[in-house]
Design a protein around this motif. Structure first.
Motif, PDB file in Angstrom:
ATOM      1  N   GLU A 147      59.427  44.918  13.309  1.00  0.00           N
ATOM      2  CA  GLU A 147      60.510  45.828  12.943  1.00  0.00           C
ATOM      3  C   GLU A 147      61.802  45.544  13.699  1.00  0.00           C
ATOM      4  N   ARG A 148      61.699  44.736  14.729  1.00  0.00           N
ATOM      5  CA  ARG A 148      62.863  44.536  15.594  1.00  0.00           C
ATOM      6  C   ARG A 148      63.562  43.201  15.367  1.00  0.00           C
ATOM      7  N   ILE A 149      62.912  42.269  14.661  1.00  0.00           N
ATOM      8  CA  ILE A 149      63.498  40.953  14.409  1.00  0.00           C
ATOM      9  C   ILE A 149      63.604  40.744  12.907  1.00  0.00           C
ATOM     10  N   LYS A 150      64.827  40.586  12.415  1.00  0.00           N
ATOM     11  CA  LYS A 150      65.053  40.358  10.992  1.00  0.00           C
ATOM     12  C   LYS A 150      65.997  39.164  10.817  1.00  0.00           C
ATOM     13  N   PHE A 151      65.799  38.439   9.728  1.00  0.00           N
ATOM     14  CA  PHE A 151      66.670  37.323   9.366  1.00  0.00           C
ATOM     15  C   PHE A 151      67.336  37.644   8.024  1.00  0.00           C
TER      16      PHE A 151
END
Length: 352
Positions: A147-151
């Protein structure tokens, strides 16, 4: 997720990265989530090399190894000890990454995470393979990273602050597009080395690492020398000769041939050794396969020049560095607390 959680995850990540070598990687079966991701990382390294002609396996692995050496318990403790991270977090920070060298935006990435924020990443098309795999490894260690790392492949949207790295030209676009948001906008910078004429052959040899690693494409690569008047370049050329195989790389050789032809047609005075061109020039950003140089009369005059141009300089390399300078051979081995453009990224993130 506590700061101790982050430290633990990054230490494991460092050990994961340490497995990958230039000739033969060595799998560590004791590492968590390694069974599948070890093979995937090997594949991503190959993909990165095939996708970007400047990314050799040697240079990609060099980057992985440097981050492995940085992500130790001792280094993480030293880096984060001076910050109060207990009240930070909850924001979404966009990162627009450059792609000039492998994993060039990795420090921003981990800085956002340890500060407790979420990260939204727009990768450069030139360096799009390795960081997603690293993120996948972190997610295997702790599912909360999902939930904390998005591209994103499109434009950045729904973010609270941004860190963007590019050229002087793209910086103007960034400043307009991201106006109204807290931001760190990084522009072109170059690194310089100061020679006195008293350097040993070993010191000059180590300087070759600062010049040629990543083909000189990084902002921490030395692109200019400051030398005393009547400096003897023969010792310098002899010391860096071990780097001569670089001329067998087609992209580098093409730049060498092109720049040499342009300079000769313009009747510039040059020094060269078959794989590096030396040109006297007051500018900082020398082309690939070219190193600018400028003479100085005394240390006082040189210090004034450097101070006047401090916003153009990333690193200053010398054989007896002070607190803000770097030893020969160390520009591409920054510590976690060596911030790009001397902007404290963690302090910026804590104040969001």
């Amino acid at each position: 997720m506590t700061i101790d959680d982050h430290k633990s995850h990054l230490i494991k990540l460092g050990k994961f990265l340490n497995q990958f070598q230039v000739v033969e990687s060595v799998k560590d079966d004791s590492l968590p989530a390694n069974e599948k991701l070890f093979a995937e990382m090997e594949e991503k390294i190959d993909n990165a090399v095939h996708h970007n002609g400047w990314f050799t396996r040697e240079n990609v692995v060099f980057s992985l190894q440097q981050w492995s050496e940085a992500l130790t318990e001792e280094n993480l403790k030293l880096w984060l000890a001076e910050y109060d991270l207990s009240k930070s977090g909850g924001k979404t920070v966009g990162i627009v990454m450059a792609g000039n060298i492998p994993l060039v935006g990795f420090h921003d990435f981990i800085s956002v995470l340890v500060s407790g924020h979420n990260v939204l990443i727009k990768l450069s098309s030139n360096d799009k393979h390795i960081l997603p795999l690293i993120s996948k490894y972190l997610m295997k260690l702790d599912s909360r990273y999902e939930e904390r790392i998005k591209f994103t492949k499109g434009k950045l949207e729904d973010f609270d602050a941004v860190i963007a790295t590019g050229s002087d030209n793209t910086a103007r676009y960034f400043e307009y597009y991201f106006k109204g948001k807290p931001s760190i906008i990084r522009k072109n910078r170059n690194s310089v080395a100061i020679l006195t004429g008293n350097e040993s052959q070993e010191e000059l040899s180590r300087l070759g690492e600062d010049i040629f690693r990543y083909y000189g494409l990084g902002c921490r690569n030395v692109s200019k020398l400051y030398v005393p008047e009547n400096y003897d370049f023969d010792r310098f050329f002899k010391a860096i000769y071990e780097w001569n195989p670089i001329i067998h790389r087609d992209k580098y050789a093409n730049n060498y041939d092109y720049n040499k032809a342009v300079y000769l047609m313009s009747e510039f005075k040059l020094l060269e050794n078959g794989f590096l061109i030396l040109k006297e020039d007051k500018s900082f950003g020398s082309p690939i396969a070219t190193l600018f140089y400028e003479t100085y009369k005394n240390e006082g005059q040189l210090n004034k020049t450097l101070q006047k141009n401090k916003d153009k300089i990333q690193c200053i390399v010398k054989n007896e560095p002070g607190n803000t300078e770097v030893r020969f051979g160390q520009t591409q081995k920054p510590q976690l607390w060596d911030y790009a453009d001397n902007i404290d990224t963690i302090e910026f993130l804590l104040n969001l």
